[in-house]
Design a protein around this motif. Structure first.
Motif, PDB file in Angstrom:
ATOM      1  N   CYS A 244       0.816  -1.217   0.000  1.00 31.12           N
ATOM      2  CA  CYS A 244       0.000   0.000   0.000  1.00 31.12           C
ATOM      3  C   CYS A 244       0.851   1.269   0.000  1.00 31.12           C
ATOM      4  CB  CYS A 244      -0.947  -0.002   1.201  1.00 31.12           C
ATOM      5  SG  CYS A 244      -2.074  -1.397   1.229  1.00 31.12           S
ATOM      6  N   GLU A 245       1.864   1.305   0.857  1.00 33.17           N
ATOM      7  CA  GLU A 245       2.705   2.502   0.950  1.00 33.17           C
ATOM      8  C   GLU A 245       3.793   2.492  -0.122  1.00 33.17           C
ATOM      9  OE1 GLU A 245       3.078   6.168   2.809  1.00 33.17           O
ATOM     10  OE2 GLU A 245       1.663   4.583   3.312  1.00 33.17           O
ATOM     11  N   GLY A 246       4.544   1.382  -0.174  1.00 30.92           N
ATOM     12  CA  GLY A 246       5.701   1.329  -1.070  1.00 30.92           C
ATOM     13  C   GLY A 246       5.338   1.277  -2.534  1.00 30.92           C
ATOM     14  N   PHE A 247       4.258   0.577  -2.871  1.00 29.44           N
ATOM     15  CA  PHE A 247       3.848   0.480  -4.272  1.00 29.44           C
ATOM     16  C   PHE A 247       2.769   1.511  -4.590  1.00 29.44           C
ATOM     17  CE2 PHE A 247       1.655  -1.574  -7.897  1.00 29.44           C
ATOM     18  CZ  PHE A 247       2.743  -1.717  -8.747  1.00 29.44           C
ATOM     19  N   GLY A 248       1.692   1.520  -3.790  1.00 26.60           N
ATOM     20  CA  GLY A 248       0.566   2.391  -4.089  1.00 26.60           C
ATOM     21  C   GLY A 248       0.860   3.877  -3.914  1.00 26.60           C
ATOM     22  N   GLN A 249       1.185   4.293  -2.694  1.00 31.02           N
ATOM     23  CA  GLN A 249       1.399   5.716  -2.431  1.00 31.02           C
ATOM     24  C   GLN A 249       2.592   6.280  -3.203  1.00 31.02           C
ATOM     25  OE1 GLN A 249      -0.443   7.856  -0.910  1.00 31.02           O
ATOM     26  NE2 GLN A 249      -1.949   6.492   0.016  1.00 31.02           N
ATOM     27  N   ARG A 250       3.615   5.472  -3.394  1.00 32.43           N
ATOM     28  CA  ARG A 250       4.789   5.956  -4.135  1.00 32.43           C
ATOM     29  C   ARG A 250       4.442   6.211  -5.598  1.00 32.43           C
ATOM     30  NH1 ARG A 250       9.542   3.546  -6.287  1.00 32.43           N
ATOM     31  NH2 ARG A 250       8.669   1.500  -5.841  1.00 32.43           N
ATOM     32  N   LEU A 251       3.633   5.338  -6.199  1.00 31.67           N
ATOM     33  CA  LEU A 251       3.221   5.539  -7.583  1.00 31.67           C
ATOM     34  C   LEU A 251       2.278   6.733  -7.712  1.00 31.67           C
ATOM     35  CD1 LEU A 251       2.657   1.941  -9.016  1.00 31.67           C
ATOM     36  CD2 LEU A 251       4.581   3.481  -9.393  1.00 31.67           C
ATOM     37  N   ILE A 252       1.449   6.955  -6.698  1.00 28.31           N
ATOM     38  CA  ILE A 252       0.586   8.137  -6.719  1.00 28.31           C
ATOM     39  C   ILE A 252       1.430   9.405  -6.748  1.00 28.31           C
ATOM     40  CG2 ILE A 252      -1.032   9.501  -5.337  1.00 28.31           C
ATOM     41  CD1 ILE A 252      -2.312   6.886  -4.451  1.00 28.31           C
ATOM     42  N   ALA A 253       2.434   9.460  -5.879  1.00 30.74           N
ATOM     43  CA  ALA A 253       3.322  10.627  -5.860  1.00 30.74           C
ATOM     44  C   ALA A 253       4.064  10.773  -7.179  1.00 30.74           C
ATOM     45  CB  ALA A 253       4.312  10.510  -4.700  1.00 30.74           C
ATOM     46  N   ALA A 254       4.464   9.650  -7.776  1.00 33.06           N
ATOM     47  CA  ALA A 254       5.194   9.697  -9.045  1.00 33.06           C
ATOM     48  C   ALA A 254       4.342  10.280 -10.160  1.00 33.06           C
ATOM     49  CB  ALA A 254       5.676   8.298  -9.421  1.00 33.06           C
ATOM     50  N   CYS A 255       3.034  10.044 -10.128  1.00 35.21           N
ATOM     51  CA  CYS A 255       2.131  10.536 -11.172  1.00 35.21           C
ATOM     52  C   CYS A 255       1.924  12.045 -11.107  1.00 35.21           C
ATOM     53  CB  CYS A 255       0.768   9.866 -11.056  1.00 35.21           C
ATOM     54  SG  CYS A 255       0.751   8.117 -11.430  1.00 35.21           S
ATOM     55  N   MET A 256       2.231  12.649  -9.973  1.00 37.16           N
ATOM     56  CA  MET A 256       1.836  14.031  -9.761  1.00 37.16           C
ATOM     57  C   MET A 256       2.775  15.051 -10.383  1.00 37.16           C
ATOM     58  SD  MET A 256       0.103  13.725  -5.974  1.00 37.16           S
ATOM     59  CE  MET A 256      -0.643  15.343  -6.028  1.00 37.16           C
ATOM     60  N   ASP A 257       3.756  14.561 -11.203  1.00 37.91           N
ATOM     61  CA  ASP A 257       4.486  15.497 -12.047  1.00 37.91           C
ATOM     62  C   ASP A 257       3.786  15.649 -13.397  1.00 37.91           C
ATOM     63  OD1 ASP A 257       5.028  12.971 -12.980  1.00 37.91           O
ATOM     64  OD2 ASP A 257       7.095  13.422 -13.536  1.00 37.91           O
ATOM     65  N   LYS A 258       2.778  14.812 -13.662  1.00 38.49           N
ATOM     66  CA  LYS A 258       1.999  14.882 -14.896  1.00 38.49           C
ATOM     67  C   LYS A 258       0.535  15.219 -14.644  1.00 38.49           C
ATOM     68  CE  LYS A 258       5.389  13.528 -17.601  1.00 38.49           C
ATOM     69  NZ  LYS A 258       6.000  14.461 -18.578  1.00 38.49           N
ATOM     70  N   LEU A 259       0.006  14.747 -13.522  1.00 44.81           N
ATOM     71  CA  LEU A 259      -1.411  14.919 -13.218  1.00 44.81           C
ATOM     72  C   LEU A 259      -1.591  15.866 -12.033  1.00 44.81           C
ATOM     73  CD1 LEU A 259      -2.456  11.152 -13.454  1.00 44.81           C
ATOM     74  CD2 LEU A 259      -2.675  12.893 -15.235  1.00 44.81           C
ATOM     75  N   SER A 260      -2.657  16.633 -12.053  1.00 42.84           N
ATOM     76  CA  SER A 260      -2.916  17.587 -10.969  1.00 42.84           C
ATOM     77  C   SER A 260      -3.397  16.861  -9.722  1.00 42.84           C
ATOM     78  CB  SER A 260      -3.970  18.609 -11.413  1.00 42.84           C
ATOM     79  OG  SER A 260      -5.237  17.988 -11.544  1.00 42.84           O
ATOM     80  N   SER A 261      -3.188  17.490  -8.571  1.00 41.98           N
ATOM     81  CA  SER A 261      -3.637  16.901  -7.304  1.00 41.98           C
ATOM     82  C   SER A 261      -5.158  16.768  -7.277  1.00 41.98           C
ATOM     83  CB  SER A 261      -3.167  17.756  -6.127  1.00 41.98           C
ATOM     84  OG  SER A 261      -3.655  19.089  -6.239  1.00 41.98           O
ATOM     85  N   SER A 262      -5.856  17.695  -7.924  1.00 41.04           N
ATOM     86  CA  SER A 262      -7.317  17.627  -7.950  1.00 41.04           C
ATOM     87  C   SER A 262      -7.791  16.393  -8.708  1.00 41.04           C
ATOM     88  CB  SER A 262      -7.888  18.890  -8.609  1.00 41.04           C
ATOM     89  OG  SER A 262      -7.548  20.037  -7.865  1.00 41.04           O
ATOM     90  N   PHE A 263      -7.160  16.108  -9.860  1.00 45.28           N
ATOM     91  CA  PHE A 263      -7.570  14.935 -10.624  1.00 45.28           C
ATOM     92  C   PHE A 263      -7.175  13.645  -9.911  1.00 45.28           C
ATOM     93  CE2 PHE A 263      -6.675  11.590 -13.750  1.00 45.28           C
ATOM     94  CZ  PHE A 263      -7.956  11.424 -14.261  1.00 45.28           C
ATOM     95  N   VAL A 264      -5.988  13.620  -9.312  1.00 47.45           N
ATOM     96  CA  VAL A 264      -5.549  12.419  -8.593  1.00 47.45           C
ATOM     97  C   VAL A 264      -6.519  12.098  -7.465  1.00 47.45           C
ATOM     98  CG1 VAL A 264      -3.762  11.487  -7.069  1.00 47.45           C
ATOM     99  CG2 VAL A 264      -3.119  12.614  -9.207  1.00 47.45           C
ATOM    100  N   SER A 265      -6.901  13.106  -6.695  1.00 49.40           N
ATOM    101  CA  SER A 265      -7.837  12.861  -5.596  1.00 49.40           C
ATOM    102  C   SER A 265      -9.201  12.424  -6.124  1.00 49.40           C
ATOM    103  CB  SER A 265      -7.977  14.110  -4.726  1.00 49.40           C
ATOM    104  OG  SER A 265      -8.490  15.200  -5.477  1.00 49.40           O
ATOM    105  N   LEU A 266      -9.602  12.955  -7.285  1.00 46.82           N
ATOM    106  CA  LEU A 266     -10.860  12.523  -7.892  1.00 46.82           C
ATOM    107  C   LEU A 266     -10.762  11.082  -8.387  1.00 46.82           C
ATOM    108  CD1 LEU A 266     -13.705  13.411  -8.823  1.00 46.82           C
ATOM    109  CD2 LEU A 266     -12.668  14.095 -10.998  1.00 46.82           C
ATOM    110  N   PHE A 267      -9.636  10.745  -8.996  1.00 51.41           N
ATOM    111  CA  PHE A 267      -9.435   9.394  -9.521  1.00 51.41           C
ATOM    112  C   PHE A 267      -9.467   8.354  -8.400  1.00 51.41           C
ATOM    113  CE2 PHE A 267      -7.242   5.828 -11.456  1.00 51.41           C
ATOM    114  CZ  PHE A 267      -7.624   5.887 -12.783  1.00 51.41           C
ATOM    115  N   LEU A 268      -9.061   8.766  -7.214  1.00 48.18           N
ATOM    116  CA  LEU A 268      -9.042   7.830  -6.084  1.00 48.18           C
ATOM    117  C   LEU A 268     -10.435   7.438  -5.615  1.00 48.18           C
ATOM    118  CD1 LEU A 268      -6.059   9.151  -3.936  1.00 48.18           C
ATOM    119  CD2 LEU A 268      -6.165   7.103  -5.348  1.00 48.18           C
ATOM    120  N   LEU A 269     -11.469   8.056  -6.186  1.00 45.79           N
ATOM    121  CA  LEU A 269     -12.818   7.587  -5.901  1.00 45.79           C
ATOM    122  C   LEU A 269     -13.047   6.188  -6.463  1.00 45.79           C
ATOM    123  CD1 LEU A 269     -14.958  10.798  -6.526  1.00 45.79           C
ATOM    124  CD2 LEU A 269     -14.427   9.738  -4.343  1.00 45.79           C
ATOM    125  N   LEU A 270     -12.146   5.729  -7.333  1.00 40.29           N
ATOM    126  CA  LEU A 270     -12.204   4.348  -7.800  1.00 40.29           C
ATOM    127  C   LEU A 270     -11.820   3.357  -6.704  1.00 40.29           C
ATOM    128  CD1 LEU A 270     -10.550   4.592 -11.335  1.00 40.29           C
ATOM    129  CD2 LEU A 270     -12.943   4.104 -10.843  1.00 40.29           C
TER     130      LEU A 270
END
Length: 315
Positions: A244-270
C-alpha cells in the motif's frame, strides 16, 4: 507532410501516468483489508506506525544500497544545483505530520463503520483539494472538470449517506472519515508542489520517517503494543508498508508530475470500488443495487474529468 509529434507525445505521457495511477489505486485498495487484519492485535495508531516504519526501513535501505557513486570527470563543468528552500523543507516535514493525522483518523473510522462507506467518505478529498488549489494557487477549473467532479462526488455522497440511520457508531465513523479526507486533500496539495523538486521515493521517505517519529510517543502513551506478534497481523502490516505505501502511495506521488492533485484525488474515488469488492469477498459485507449504481455514477464522472485540461499538472 509535416507532422507535429508534440501533442501525441503529451497524450502518451498522460496515458502512461493514468495507467500508473490505476495500478497505484489497485494497490492501496487493499489498505482497509490489511487494517482490519492488523487491528485484530494492534491499535489504530500502532497500525499506522508499522505501515510507515516498514516503508522507511525497506525503501530507505533500498535507496541507500542502489545509490550510484559519482564518477569524477577530467574537466568537470560547474553545474548549479537546485536550491532547496526553507518552504520546501517545511513541506517535507509537513507531509509526515499531515499523513499521520489523516491515516490515524482513517484507521479509527474503520472501527466504527464499514470498509465501503469509510472509503467513500474518506475519498471526498477532491472537494478539499480543488478548493485548496483554487484559494492558494489560483488554479482554474473548466466546466468539463467541474461537471465530472460533481457527478463523481454525487455518486460517492449518495453511497456515503445510504446508511446514515444505522446508529450513532456509524455517524462517529462518518465524522472521522470526512475529517481524514480534509487532511488527505492537504497532503495531495503538498505532494504536488514537492514533485517540482523531489522524486516520489524521497517524498515518501520523508512522509514515513517523520510520521514514524511522531507516532512513537502517541503509541507509547495510548496503546499497549508497538509491533505485531501473530502471523495474521505481521502479514497485514507488511502488506500496508510494502504494497500500500511502497507500491501504491509511491506511484501516486510519481504521477503528480503529470497529473494535478485535484484529478488524482478525484481518480481515487475508484478505490472504494475495489475495496468494497474485496470486503464483500473477505468480510461478506453486502453490496446492494444502489451501491453498484453509485459506482457507475462515480466512474462516469471520472471519465468526464480525465479529458479536461484541469487534470494535468500545472494546467
Amino acid at each position: 507532410m509535416a507532422v507535429n509529434l508534440s501533442r501525441p507525445q503529451g497524450d502518451r505521457s498522460t496515458v502512461l501516468a493514468i495507467a500508473t495511477l490505476t495500478l497505484a489505486v489497485c494497490a492501496i485498495s487493499f489498505a482497509p483489508i490489511f487494517i482490519r487484519f492488523s487491528e485484530t492485535e494492534l491499535g489504530a495508531n500502532a497500525t499506522v506506525f508499522n505501515r510507515m516504519f516498514i516503508f522507511f526501513l525497506v525503501f530507505g535501505l533500498g535507496k541507500f544500497l542502489t545509490r550510484t557513486p559519482a564518477i569524477p570527470e577530467a574537466n568537470p563543468v560547474p553545474e548549479a544545483a537546485p536550491e532547496t528552500t526553507q518552504a520546501q523543507w517545511l513541506l517535507l516535514l509537513g507531509v509526515g505530520l499531515i499523513s499521520v493525522i489523516s491515516l490515524s483518523l482513517w484507521a479509527i473510522s474503520l472501527q466504527y463503520t464499514t470498509v465501503a462507506k469509510c472509503m467513500l467518505l474518506n475519498n471526498l478529498t477532491p472537494i478539499f483539494t480543488s478548493l485548496g488549489s483554487w484559494l492558494i494557487f489560483g488554479k482554474k477549473f473548466d466546466k468539463q472538470f467541474l461537471i465530472g467532479m460533481a457527478i463523481a462526488l454525487g455518486g460517492a455522497m449518495a453511497l456515503g449517506f445510504e446508511d446514515l440511520n444505522g446508529g450513532g457508531g456509524l455517524l462517529i465513523g462518518d465524522f472521522y472519515a470526512i475529517l481524514s479526507a480534509v487532511f488527505l486533500g492537504t497532503y495531495f496539495l503538498m505532494v504536488e508542489q514537492l514533485r517540482n523538486t523531489f522524486d516520489a521515493t524521497t517524498i515518501l521517505l520523508w512522509r514515513c520517517g517523520v510520521g514514524s517519529l511522531l507516532l512513537v510517543p502517541l503509541v507509547f502513551f495510548t496503546e499497549d503494543q508497538f509491533f505485531p506478534t501473530s502471523k495474521l497481523a505481521i502479514f497485514a502490516v507488511l502488506g500496508l508498508g510494502i504494497l500500500c505505501e511502497g507500491f501504491g502511495q509511491r506511484l501516486i506521488a510519481a504521477c503528480m508530475d503529470k497529473l494535478s492533485s485535484s484529478f488524482v484525488s478525484l481518480f481515487l474515488l475508484l478505490e472504494p470500488i475495489i475495496s468494497a469488492l474485496l470486503a464483500w469477498m473477505i468480510f461478506a459485507e453486502a453490496l446492494g443495487v444502489n451501491t453498484w449504481i453509485g459506482f457507475a455514477v462515480v466512474l462516469t464522472g471520472i471519465y468526464l474529468a480525465q479529458s479536461s485540461s484541469a487534470a494535468s499538472h500545472g494546467a
